[in-house]
Enzyme design. Sequence first.
Site, PDB file in Angstrom:
ATOM      1  CB  THR A 116      -0.928  -0.009   1.268  1.00  0.00           C
ATOM      2  OG1 THR A 116      -1.322   1.466   1.475  1.00  0.00           O
ATOM      3  CG2 THR A 116      -0.202  -0.282   2.571  1.00  0.00           C
ATOM      4  CE1 TYR A 140      -4.020  -1.977   5.046  1.00  0.00           C
ATOM      5  CE2 TYR A 140      -3.290   0.219   4.473  1.00  0.00           C
ATOM      6  CZ  TYR A 140      -3.734  -1.058   4.231  1.00  0.00           C
ATOM      7  OH  TYR A 140      -3.854  -1.407   3.018  1.00  0.00           O
TER       8      TYR A 140
HETATM    9  N1  UFG Z   1     -12.453  11.426   2.607  1.00  0.00           N
HETATM   10  C1  UFG Z   1     -13.620  12.149   2.824  1.00  0.00           C
HETATM   11  N2  UFG Z   1     -14.685  11.696   3.469  1.00  0.00           N
HETATM   12  C2  UFG Z   1     -14.878  10.457   3.478  1.00  0.00           C
HETATM   13  C3  UFG Z   1     -13.880   9.698   3.202  1.00  0.00           C
HETATM   14  C4  UFG Z   1     -12.640  10.219   2.770  1.00  0.00           C
HETATM   15  O1  UFG Z   1     -13.181  13.487   2.574  1.00  0.00           O
HETATM   16  O2  UFG Z   1     -15.896  10.092   4.043  1.00  0.00           O
HETATM   17  C5  UFG Z   1     -11.188  11.933   2.060  1.00  0.00           C
HETATM   18  C6  UFG Z   1     -10.060  11.484   3.016  1.00  0.00           C
HETATM   19  O3  UFG Z   1      -9.821  12.369   3.881  1.00  0.00           O
HETATM   20  C7  UFG Z   1      -8.866  11.476   1.794  1.00  0.00           C
HETATM   21  C8  UFG Z   1      -9.772  11.008   0.637  1.00  0.00           C
HETATM   22  O4  UFG Z   1     -10.918  11.370   0.690  1.00  0.00           O
HETATM   23  O5  UFG Z   1      -8.438  12.781   1.696  1.00  0.00           O
HETATM   24  C9  UFG Z   1      -9.484   9.544   0.241  1.00  0.00           C
HETATM   25  O6  UFG Z   1      -9.881   8.782   1.443  1.00  0.00           O
HETATM   26  P1  UFG Z   1     -10.013   7.266   1.320  1.00  0.00           P
HETATM   27  O7  UFG Z   1     -10.543   6.943   2.547  1.00  0.00           O
HETATM   28  O8  UFG Z   1     -11.133   6.864   0.078  1.00  0.00           O
HETATM   29  O9  UFG Z   1      -8.608   6.648   1.129  1.00  0.00           O
HETATM   30  P2  UFG Z   1      -7.096   6.950   1.873  1.00  0.00           P
HETATM   31  O10 UFG Z   1      -6.495   7.957   0.979  1.00  0.00           O
HETATM   32  O11 UFG Z   1      -7.268   7.256   3.010  1.00  0.00           O
HETATM   33  O12 UFG Z   1      -6.508   5.355   1.785  1.00  0.00           O
HETATM   34  C10 UFG Z   1      -6.170   4.936   0.885  1.00  0.00           C
HETATM   35  C11 UFG Z   1      -6.247   3.414   0.866  1.00  0.00           C
HETATM   36  C12 UFG Z   1      -5.665   2.759   1.905  1.00  0.00           C
HETATM   37  C13 UFG Z   1      -4.087   3.314   2.278  1.00  0.00           C
HETATM   38  C14 UFG Z   1      -4.032   4.789   1.941  1.00  0.00           C
HETATM   39  C15 UFG Z   1      -2.686   5.207   1.560  1.00  0.00           C
HETATM   40  O13 UFG Z   1      -7.643   3.255   0.705  1.00  0.00           O
HETATM   41  O14 UFG Z   1      -5.577   1.501   2.300  1.00  0.00           O
HETATM   42  O15 UFG Z   1      -4.885   5.343   0.408  1.00  0.00           O
HETATM   43  O16 UFG Z   1      -2.564   6.451   2.042  1.00  0.00           O
HETATM   44  F1  UFG Z   1      -3.469   3.170   3.336  1.00  0.00           F
END
Ligand code: UFG
Length: 330
Positions: A116, A140
Amino acid sequence: MKILVTGGAGYIGSHMVKTLGEKGHDIVVYDNISTGHKDSVLYGRLVIADLADIGALDRLFREESFDAVLHFAAHIVVDESVENPIKYYKNNFSNALNLIEACVRHNVDKFIFSSTAAVYGIPEKDSVSEDTPMLPINPYGASKLMVEQALKDISRSSALRYVSLRYFNVAGADPLSRIGQKYMDATHLITVSLRAALGLRDQLNIFGTDYDTPDGTCIRDYIHVDDLIDAHMLALDYLSSGGGSRVFNCGYGHGYSVREVVDKVKEVTGRDFKAIETGRREGDPPSLVADSSRIKKELGWRPSHDDLEYIIRTAWEWEKKLFNAQGSQT
Ligand code: UFG
């Protein structure tokens, strides 16, 4: 080839099984069905067991003579990993080690690992290459990095060769809507937005609007799950033709802000929903975009679905089908 796919009943693993099955490979899926679903497994034999069960693993490896192992089974919710790190170290690290040990003991020399972008933590540069320092900021990411480290060491002391694929933001679904993200407590932006569009959630929270990005919201590199699966197929070919252990980023190399994604979800679905600006979510890097030149150069990866609209549309068709089937409102 005879291939073991752990986590093959889950979101990404089930897309891997679909592609391997379509290409005629002989597949065994190993999944404890904790977050996966039996009916997501379109091909092969499903073994319902846990990777903590060394006896079950050993029996399976004795019964079947695997050419390669693709390891998807893992917990993936960052917040949960902070609250319950033991769960993550046990399942993501310790259980992975059980699997790697079974490979070494039974002379399976090809291993593909779902890593990841979370291994990078909060990188200094927006475009992240594989050589960017790995400083995970949550259990994680740390648990995945520990597996990468173990693979590195074990591959030096055994015949095992591996490819670690560091996924950026995986989204979208099978274009025929046979499989997709089924996890009810999904936290990912596109899934949550689509469920808000379906009326299954009251609102979407936009986590932070004061980041140092053009519109103040975080930027991510969203990659369609089928392109990610193509990367695995290339990795499998690479290892099968004798390639040595390698690590590759999997992302398109450009990103979209949270606001851009939310706007596109509203456009594709034709539905409005409340998108409420809230405070930052802890541990979110402002921008995370893959430098994917290595996988393009070395494996010849050429993504086919580098299109946010396609990603959202396939996920939307899937979500509609999923919730209709369960009798919810659409
Ligand atoms: N976000 C929102 N509202 C939500 C969900 C997400 O604003 O309800 C934002 C988050 O703050 C972030 C972006 O949307 O800025 C993407 O968030 P996600 O939760 O969709 O994904 P992440 O970037 O947090 O996580 C992804 C993978 C993880 C991995 C990570 C690496 O899903 O498995 O990238 O940084 F660990």
